[in-house]
Write a protein that holds these residues in place. Sequence first.
Motif, PDB file in Angstrom:
ATOM      1  N   LEU A  24      39.724 102.930  36.590  1.00 25.82           N
ATOM      2  CA  LEU A  24      38.649 102.293  37.327  1.00 25.82           C
ATOM      3  C   LEU A  24      38.942 100.810  37.414  1.00 25.82           C
ATOM      4  O   LEU A  24      39.153 100.157  36.382  1.00 25.82           O
ATOM      5  N   ASP A  25      38.994 100.317  38.627  1.00 25.83           N
ATOM      6  CA  ASP A  25      39.067  98.870  38.823  1.00 25.83           C
ATOM      7  C   ASP A  25      37.640  98.364  38.674  1.00 25.83           C
ATOM      8  O   ASP A  25      36.803  98.570  39.554  1.00 25.83           O
ATOM      9  N   LYS A  26      37.338  97.740  37.556  1.00 26.30           N
ATOM     10  CA  LYS A  26      35.930  97.428  37.278  1.00 26.30           C
ATOM     11  C   LYS A  26      35.412  96.239  38.062  1.00 26.30           C
ATOM     12  O   LYS A  26      34.216  96.040  38.153  1.00 26.30           O
ATOM     13  N   ASP A  27      36.336  95.463  38.647  1.00 30.36           N
ATOM     14  CA  ASP A  27      35.873  94.367  39.501  1.00 30.36           C
ATOM     15  C   ASP A  27      35.404  94.899  40.843  1.00 30.36           C
ATOM     16  O   ASP A  27      34.361  94.513  41.351  1.00 30.36           O
ATOM     17  N   PHE A  28      36.199  95.801  41.418  1.00 29.54           N
ATOM     18  CA  PHE A  28      35.861  96.336  42.734  1.00 29.54           C
ATOM     19  C   PHE A  28      35.107  97.659  42.649  1.00 29.54           C
ATOM     20  O   PHE A  28      34.741  98.225  43.672  1.00 29.54           O
ATOM     21  N   LYS A  29      34.908  98.150  41.438  1.00 25.48           N
ATOM     22  CA  LYS A  29      34.221  99.428  41.204  1.00 25.48           C
ATOM     23  C   LYS A  29      34.875 100.534  42.027  1.00 25.48           C
ATOM     24  O   LYS A  29      34.212 101.339  42.664  1.00 25.48           O
ATOM     25  N   LYS A  30      36.235 100.548  41.999  1.00 24.17           N
ATOM     26  CA  LYS A  30      36.948 101.580  42.755  1.00 24.17           C
ATOM     27  C   LYS A  30      37.888 102.323  41.833  1.00 24.17           C
ATOM     28  O   LYS A  30      38.468 101.740  40.899  1.00 24.17           O
ATOM     29  N   LEU A  31      38.082 103.611  42.125  1.00 25.35           N
ATOM     30  CA  LEU A  31      39.013 104.410  41.340  1.00 25.35           C
ATOM     31  C   LEU A  31      40.440 104.183  41.846  1.00 25.35           C
ATOM     32  O   LEU A  31      40.660 104.026  43.054  1.00 25.35           O
ATOM     33  N   TYR A  43      33.160 105.993  32.786  1.00 22.63           N
ATOM     34  CA  TYR A  43      32.876 105.519  34.148  1.00 22.63           C
ATOM     35  C   TYR A  43      31.448 104.988  34.250  1.00 22.63           C
ATOM     36  O   TYR A  43      31.207 103.899  34.776  1.00 22.63           O
ATOM     37  N   GLU A  44      30.496 105.787  33.741  1.00 22.76           N
ATOM     38  CA  GLU A  44      29.087 105.385  33.868  1.00 22.76           C
ATOM     39  C   GLU A  44      28.789 104.129  33.066  1.00 22.76           C
ATOM     40  O   GLU A  44      27.977 103.300  33.477  1.00 22.76           O
ATOM     41  N   LYS A  45      29.479 103.962  31.941  1.00 27.02           N
ATOM     42  CA  LYS A  45      29.252 102.767  31.144  1.00 27.02           C
ATOM     43  C   LYS A  45      29.692 101.517  31.918  1.00 27.02           C
ATOM     44  O   LYS A  45      29.033 100.481  31.856  1.00 27.02           O
ATOM     45  N   GLU A  46      30.808 101.629  32.646  1.00 24.06           N
ATOM     46  CA  GLU A  46      31.320 100.476  33.390  1.00 24.06           C
ATOM     47  C   GLU A  46      30.567 100.244  34.685  1.00 24.06           C
ATOM     48  O   GLU A  46      30.568  99.129  35.210  1.00 24.06           O
ATOM     49  N   CYS A  47      29.950 101.320  35.201  1.00 19.79           N
ATOM     50  CA  CYS A  47      29.378 101.241  36.554  1.00 19.79           C
ATOM     51  C   CYS A  47      27.881 101.412  36.566  1.00 19.79           C
ATOM     52  O   CYS A  47      27.308 101.823  37.566  1.00 19.79           O
ATOM     53  N   GLY A  85      46.985  95.782  35.507  1.00 18.22           N
ATOM     54  CA  GLY A  85      45.858  95.006  36.030  1.00 18.22           C
ATOM     55  C   GLY A  85      44.840  94.829  34.930  1.00 18.22           C
ATOM     56  O   GLY A  85      44.370  95.809  34.368  1.00 18.22           O
ATOM     57  N   ALA A  86      44.459  93.570  34.670  1.00 23.95           N
ATOM     58  CA  ALA A  86      43.566  93.294  33.544  1.00 23.95           C
ATOM     59  C   ALA A  86      42.187  93.910  33.732  1.00 23.95           C
ATOM     60  O   ALA A  86      41.455  94.120  32.773  1.00 23.95           O
ATOM     61  N   ASN A  87      41.838  94.213  34.989  1.00 20.44           N
ATOM     62  CA  ASN A  87      40.523  94.755  35.288  1.00 20.44           C
ATOM     63  C   ASN A  87      40.518  96.281  35.366  1.00 20.44           C
ATOM     64  O   ASN A  87      39.542  96.883  35.809  1.00 20.44           O
ATOM     65  N   LEU A  88      41.604  96.922  34.950  1.00 16.55           N
ATOM     66  CA  LEU A  88      41.697  98.381  35.041  1.00 16.55           C
ATOM     67  C   LEU A  88      41.259  99.036  33.737  1.00 16.55           C
ATOM     68  O   LEU A  88      41.740  98.693  32.660  1.00 16.55           O
ATOM     69  N   VAL A  89      40.362  99.997  33.864  1.00 22.21           N
ATOM     70  CA  VAL A  89      39.853 100.741  32.717  1.00 22.21           C
ATOM     71  C   VAL A  89      40.384 102.167  32.804  1.00 22.21           C
ATOM     72  O   VAL A  89      40.211 102.831  33.833  1.00 22.21           O
ATOM     73  N   PRO A  90      41.050 102.665  31.763  1.00 23.86           N
ATOM     74  CA  PRO A  90      41.567 104.023  31.831  1.00 23.86           C
ATOM     75  C   PRO A  90      40.458 105.075  31.698  1.00 23.86           C
ATOM     76  O   PRO A  90      39.634 104.991  30.793  1.00 23.86           O
ATOM     77  N   LEU A  91      40.421 106.037  32.627  1.00 23.70           N
ATOM     78  CA  LEU A  91      39.475 107.145  32.540  1.00 23.70           C
ATOM     79  C   LEU A  91      40.186 108.408  32.054  1.00 23.70           C
ATOM     80  O   LEU A  91      39.724 109.094  31.157  1.00 23.70           O
ATOM     81  N   ILE A  92      41.315 108.729  32.711  1.00 23.47           N
ATOM     82  CA  ILE A  92      42.141 109.874  32.320  1.00 23.47           C
ATOM     83  C   ILE A  92      43.587 109.416  32.293  1.00 23.47           C
ATOM     84  O   ILE A  92      44.062 108.827  33.266  1.00 23.47           O
ATOM     85  N   GLY A  93      44.268 109.667  31.171  1.00 23.61           N
ATOM     86  CA  GLY A  93      45.701 109.406  31.105  1.00 23.61           C
ATOM     87  C   GLY A  93      46.424 110.700  30.814  1.00 23.61           C
ATOM     88  O   GLY A  93      45.977 111.487  29.982  1.00 23.61           O
TER      89      GLY A  93
END
Lengths: 234, 263
Positions: A163-170, A229-233, A185-193
Amino acid sequence: MALRTIVSRKTLAALGSGLRAEARLAASRGLVTFSLPDLPYDYGALEPAISAEIMQLHHQKHHQTYVTNYNKALEQLEDAMAKGDALAVVKLQSAIKFNGGGHINHSIFWKNLSPIREGGGEPPKGSLGWAIDTDLGSMEALVQRMNAEGAALQGSGWVWLGLDKDFKKLVVETTANQDPLVTKGANLVPLIGIDVWEHAYYLQYKNVKPDYLKNIWKVINWKYASEVYEKECH
Amino acid sequence: MATATATTSSAVPATAFLRRQGANGGANRSLRWARNQHQRWSPRRSGAAVITAKFDLKPPPYPQDALEPHMSQNTMSFHWGKHHRAYVDNLNKQIVGTELQGKSLEDVMIRTYNKGDLLPPFNNAAQVWNHDFFWDSMKPGGGGKPSGELLKAIERDFGSFEKFSEEFRSAAATQFGSGWAWLVYTVNPRPSDGKELLVLKTPNAVNPLVLGYTALLTIDVWEHAYYLDYQNRRPDYISIFMEKLVSWDAVSAKLEVAKSRVA
């Protein structure tokens, strides 16, 4: 099956207490060290998608080694910093990235997986499911894309749904070796690896990486991904 | 002169390259034979010369089970029969109809290494070369110590065979992720210490040739090379390789060739 559970839990407890003792010692010097997290399921619980043999080796050997070497590198780093040895500090960075990254990535990975009877493989309901359709087309398109990128990855690495948490895009990304997703990317949050190092599948799938990728979706834990995802969004 | 353009897809547009090579349209014979082998590789039969613009999957210079128990036949059947074969097949698919077709493997490798800005065929080309080299680096009943000129050179540049062995094993053990460890010969001795023999480690498909060295010996440390026999125990695999598998004859021969080129 139950006996294996007891044995594995005992082993983990022994490992854990040994590491906790080290952690106490190190903590008394102010250094936080790390320990191997328990799996939230038995080694055999993800069969037939991922074999018990692989799960045990992957957790007890590979992940444990990353933890052990990460702690070692951190101790050496603390030493080098205390001595003001700039060169030594810089030289330790690759060991920290390898082993720290390995610990971070695998800790996420175990949470990304779940036995079928506990909801593994069930597609996400709610906002994440919606976001997948919006940002990536459909669940099928997402799976196809991650499988293609995972199969094409040369050498060792990971394929991520992030999740790109700045743009709220997957986003779908790959990283090499044990580089965590943030290195892309510093703004990337891992959802599934998905681990595509050969050790993650070789004993069971041999060279047929695409079969591993096809089957792992049966045990992907979308509940965890949705929570993140829901926590970030919110 | 056409320049190879980097693409992310596996299909290379024919328009990107100058001319098509005239190629034998028929199937490559050695690949067809090698398809169904179990105990043995399928050796190439001598016969009418076939002009082919494709690369072959060369069998190792010993039977598939010859390195047991140190490197199992099971491992060889996958490592050579699947991994190495796929690199060859995929390379051929990638270069057909391009200016790379018809060039030597080394040529393809160096061109697609592209000074480090890798082009798509590099991984396959280099891995074909690396695996050919790897099978040659081993022999049944291998291991032990080198002798003659090679031993002298190792002792001169490393202090002792034991010190070389330690450095080589360490390089193989600490190559993170996929890759290779090498003993190489450098035509231009290293300025800092005058050494001609060096230990290198490389990631993924990179090899000493594209870095300007002459390779003498290699060990594959991609996990597929050892996982079936040793699982996570890479150091055990490396030890067995050194003690039981290395073909010092092959290494000596390569050093001799390298030195004769310089003389």
